[in-house]
Design a protein around this motif. Structure first.
Motif, mmCIF file in Angstrom:
data_model
loop_
_atom_site.group_PDB
_atom_site.id
_atom_site.type_symbol
_atom_site.label_atom_id
_atom_site.label_comp_id
_atom_site.label_asym_id
_atom_site.label_seq_id
_atom_site.Cartn_x
_atom_site.Cartn_y
_atom_site.Cartn_z
ATOM 1 N N GLY A 196 -39.149 99.004 -59.364
ATOM 2 C CA GLY A 196 -39.315 100.025 -57.913
ATOM 3 C C GLY A 196 -39.134 99.237 -56.564
ATOM 4 O O GLY A 196 -38.329 100.132 -55.778
ATOM 5 N N ILE A 197 -39.808 98.354 -56.288
ATOM 6 C CA ILE A 197 -39.481 97.457 -55.007
ATOM 7 C C ILE A 197 -38.015 97.178 -55.037
ATOM 8 O O ILE A 197 -37.297 97.365 -53.951
ATOM 9 N N LEU A 198 -37.492 96.760 -56.156
ATOM 10 C CA LEU A 198 -35.933 96.277 -56.201
ATOM 11 C C LEU A 198 -35.099 97.473 -55.984
ATOM 12 O O LEU A 198 -34.064 97.307 -55.239
ATOM 13 N N GLY A 199 -35.351 98.467 -56.668
ATOM 14 C CA GLY A 199 -34.627 99.906 -56.291
ATOM 15 C C GLY A 199 -34.653 100.243 -55.065
ATOM 16 O O GLY A 199 -33.583 100.887 -54.571
ATOM 17 N N LYS A 200 -35.849 100.515 -54.523
ATOM 18 C CA LYS A 200 -36.054 101.068 -53.125
ATOM 19 C C LYS A 200 -35.059 99.911 -52.010
ATOM 20 O O LYS A 200 -34.721 100.617 -51.153
ATOM 21 N N ALA A 201 -35.374 98.577 -52.367
ATOM 22 C CA ALA A 201 -34.449 97.867 -51.431
ATOM 23 C C ALA A 201 -32.856 97.994 -51.437
ATOM 24 O O ALA A 201 -32.253 98.045 -50.548
ATOM 25 N N THR A 202 -32.503 98.263 -52.783
ATOM 26 C CA THR A 202 -30.875 98.699 -52.888
ATOM 27 C C THR A 202 -30.735 99.974 -52.206
ATOM 28 O O THR A 202 -29.642 99.987 -51.482
ATOM 29 N N ILE A 203 -31.548 100.788 -52.485
ATOM 30 C CA ILE A 203 -31.158 102.241 -51.886
ATOM 31 C C ILE A 203 -31.142 102.145 -50.398
ATOM 32 O O ILE A 203 -30.217 102.756 -49.895
ATOM 33 N N GLY A 204 -32.095 101.412 -49.829
ATOM 34 C CA GLY A 204 -31.994 100.951 -48.443
ATOM 35 C C GLY A 204 -30.756 100.334 -47.816
ATOM 36 O O GLY A 204 -30.452 100.676 -46.981
ATOM 37 N N ILE A 205 -30.255 99.486 -48.433
ATOM 38 C CA ILE A 205 -29.234 98.730 -48.182
ATOM 39 C C ILE A 205 -27.816 99.581 -47.963
ATOM 40 O O ILE A 205 -27.278 99.571 -47.145
ATOM 41 N N VAL A 206 -27.820 100.442 -49.379
ATOM 42 C CA VAL A 206 -26.724 101.359 -49.230
ATOM 43 C C VAL A 206 -26.782 102.398 -48.142
ATOM 44 O O VAL A 206 -25.816 102.683 -47.590
ATOM 45 N N ALA A 207 -28.116 102.914 -47.822
ATOM 46 C CA ALA A 207 -28.134 103.900 -46.887
ATOM 47 C C ALA A 207 -27.753 103.246 -45.418
ATOM 48 O O ALA A 207 -27.163 103.985 -44.647
ATOM 49 N N VAL A 208 -28.244 102.077 -45.458
ATOM 50 C CA VAL A 208 -27.886 101.541 -43.989
ATOM 51 C C VAL A 208 -26.408 101.138 -43.740
ATOM 52 O O VAL A 208 -25.938 101.307 -42.849
ATOM 53 N N SER A 209 -25.830 100.869 -45.067
ATOM 54 C CA SER A 209 -24.336 100.593 -45.067
ATOM 55 C C SER A 209 -23.484 101.846 -44.465
ATOM 56 O O SER A 209 -22.530 101.709 -43.730
ATOM 57 N N ALA A 210 -24.169 102.958 -44.943
ATOM 58 C CA ALA A 210 -23.385 104.262 -44.444
ATOM 59 C C ALA A 210 -23.631 104.300 -42.960
ATOM 60 O O ALA A 210 -22.676 104.930 -42.307
ATOM 61 N N LEU A 211 -24.700 104.177 -42.473
ATOM 62 C CA LEU A 211 -24.929 104.182 -41.118
ATOM 63 C C LEU A 211 -23.691 103.189 -40.270
ATOM 64 O O LEU A 211 -23.077 103.492 -39.298
ATOM 65 N N ALA A 212 -23.853 102.076 -40.848
ATOM 66 C CA ALA A 212 -23.228 101.168 -40.128
ATOM 67 C C ALA A 212 -21.517 101.468 -40.364
ATOM 68 O O ALA A 212 -20.680 100.850 -39.336
ATOM 69 N N ALA A 213 -21.204 102.156 -41.339
ATOM 70 C CA ALA A 213 -19.783 102.336 -41.722
ATOM 71 C C ALA A 213 -19.066 103.495 -40.571
ATOM 72 O O ALA A 213 -18.301 103.501 -40.413
ATOM 73 N N SER A 214 -20.307 104.521 -40.448
ATOM 74 C CA SER A 214 -19.783 105.573 -39.569
ATOM 75 C C SER A 214 -20.457 105.426 -38.161
ATOM 76 O O SER A 214 -19.995 106.375 -37.423
#
Length: 256
Positions: free
Chosen positions: A112-130
């Motif tokens: 769960g911890i690893l999955g939440k961290a991965t989701i967070g990185i992908v979501a932050v990458s979306a903000l950084a890309a746009s």
């Protein structure tokens, strides 16, 4: 101010469907989505999997560079080690995985911890890309983030920019001097000089901040550059920005 202190021009971002949204809309939407992910219990793996799908969909709309996202996922490696520790050192009951006895509650918490961290990185990458750094800082200011936090973010972005530029110069220099195209050679040279690079980047960012303050300017503007247009802040824009968080709430309730 010398040219070594000035930030180079930011690379042009590919304009995707999320680029026109106001940065504060995207920042609030990201925070809301991450809060929903954070409070999702590890006992609901299907909800976390659905949250990951939402994050990937948003990142795809933001036209992220998936190679850069894979590089950022390396930040989650320590959490991967923590997940392994949880799996081996957790309490009973146990479960057999590939012939190895693991703690079922520990395995659930670690994944769960690893999955939440991965989701967070992908979501932050979306903000950084746009959204550029100046736009993000301006958006944080519009939603009431304190000035010290925005200045810290701007200085950190500047330091990372200097570090990337210095590492790129080291790589080119090593390739020219050794005639080697292998990535391990410049990476080894960069690792040996990482400490001095960090100190140099910190000194450059500090000199930039002091120069801006002595000239009567704003340190955040000097470090991150002038903010761009505010973007769309209409009701449909807010609805679009908060849609991932709303979907995450619906999924969490439906799959718990």
């Amino acid at each position: 101010m010398s040219s070594s202190h000035a930030a180079g021009p930011a690379p042009d971002r590919v304009r995707g469907p999320l680029t026109a949204l106001a940065p504060e809309v995207k920042v609030v939407g990201l925070i809301a989505f991450l809060l929903v992910v954070a409070v999702t219990p590890p006992a609901a793996p299907w909800a976390l999997l659905a949250h990951g799908g939402i994050a990937v969909a948003v990142a795809t709309l933001a036209l992220v560079d998936w190679r850069a996202v894979l590089g950022r996922l390396a930040l989650g490696l320590p959490l991967g080690v923590l997940a392994v520790v949880y799996a081996f050192a957790g309490r009973a009951p146990s479960v057999e995985v590939v012939g190895v006895s693991l703690s079922e509650p520990g395995l659930r918490v670690g994944v769960g911890i690893l999955g939440k961290a991965t989701i967070g990185i992908v979501a932050v990458s979306a903000l950084a890309a746009s959204t550029s750094v100046p736009e993000t800082i301006a958006g944080l200011g519009r939603v009431g983030a304190p000035a010290w936090f925005r200045q810290l973010l701007a200085l950190a972005a500047r330091q990372l920019q200097v570090l990337r530029a210095d590492l790129a110069r080291i790589r080119r220099a090593v390739e020219v001097r050794t005639a080697s195209q292998r990535r391990t050679v410049p990476l080894a040279a960069g690792a040996r000089s990482l400490g001095s690079l960090f100190i140099r980047s910190t000194e450059r960012a500090d000199r930039l901040r002091l120069a801006a303050e002595l000239r009567g300017g704003d340190a955040m503007t000097a470090v991150a550059g002038p903010a761009a247009s505010p973007g769309r802040r209409t009701v449909p824009a807010w609805a679009l920005g908060l849609l991932p968080a709303v979907l995450a709430v619906v999924v969490s309730v439906a799959l718990r």
